[in-house]
Scaffold this active site. Structure first.
Site, PDB file in Angstrom:
ATOM      1  N   GLU A  22       0.837  -1.201   0.000  1.00 60.01           N
ATOM      2  CA  GLU A  22       0.000   0.000   0.000  1.00 60.01           C
ATOM      3  C   GLU A  22       0.874   1.253   0.000  1.00 60.01           C
ATOM      4  O   GLU A  22       0.561   2.234  -0.672  1.00 60.01           O
ATOM      5  CB  GLU A  22      -0.907   0.024   1.234  1.00 60.01           C
ATOM      6  CG  GLU A  22      -1.950  -1.062   1.245  1.00 60.01           C
ATOM      7  CD  GLU A  22      -2.795  -0.993   2.491  1.00 60.01           C
ATOM      8  OE1 GLU A  22      -3.972  -0.594   2.361  1.00 60.01           O
ATOM      9  OE2 GLU A  22      -2.288  -1.300   3.582  1.00 60.01           O
ATOM     10  N   LYS A  99     -11.830   4.112   1.839  1.00 61.22           N
ATOM     11  CA  LYS A  99     -10.717   3.387   1.219  1.00 61.22           C
ATOM     12  C   LYS A  99     -11.325   2.245   0.397  1.00 61.22           C
ATOM     13  O   LYS A  99     -11.344   1.094   0.815  1.00 61.22           O
ATOM     14  CB  LYS A  99      -9.779   2.864   2.307  1.00 61.22           C
ATOM     15  CG  LYS A  99      -8.493   2.266   1.806  1.00 61.22           C
ATOM     16  CD  LYS A  99      -7.597   1.907   2.996  1.00 61.22           C
ATOM     17  CE  LYS A  99      -6.291   1.312   2.539  1.00 61.22           C
ATOM     18  NZ  LYS A  99      -5.446   0.963   3.703  1.00 61.22           N
TER      19      LYS A  99
END
Length: 122
Positions: A22, A99
């Site tokens: 990420e 997200k």
């Protein structure tokens, strides 16, 4: 009683998350911000200086989303809340941080964190 200004769907590419991939690859984050304030003075004066310039705030939010990486959505949401409360006219703020590409192993539509903050007494 207070009024509200709502900014929905502010998007930016950022590098937040607990996993190395990420931080390396990044992903899109989306913020919704609801300000609690009085708009009475602005309504009377018809002057943007008497309210929150939501275009400027949206730019600040996008910069936070794209800015310094954090492990947690909670941390990024807190940064956004702090930026909103920096406007002296804002009494409280609710921030929802989405997200949609979170690394979750089951099908899902979105994951989000919502925080609410008020101005600290002087």
């Amino acid at each position: 009683m207070s009024d509200e200004i709502t900014l929905t769907g502010i998007r930016a590419f950022g590098y937040h998350g607990v996993y190395a991939h990420e931080r390396r690859e990044g992903q899109e984050f989306i913020a919704d911000v609801v300000l609690s304030l009085s708009t009475r003075a602005a309504a009377v004066s018809d002057d943007v200086l008497d309210t929150v310039h939501y275009g400027e705030l949206a730019e600040q939010v996008a910069a936070i989303l794209a800015g310094e990486p954090a492990n947690l959505l909670e941390t990024v949401a807190e940064r956004i809340a702090h930026a909103a409360l920096a406007w002296p006219i804002v009494d409280a703020v609710a921030v929802t941080l989405h997200k949609p590409s979170a690394p979750i192993e089951v099908p899902f539509g979105d994951v989000s964190v919502t925080i609410r903050r008020t101005r600290e007494p002087a």
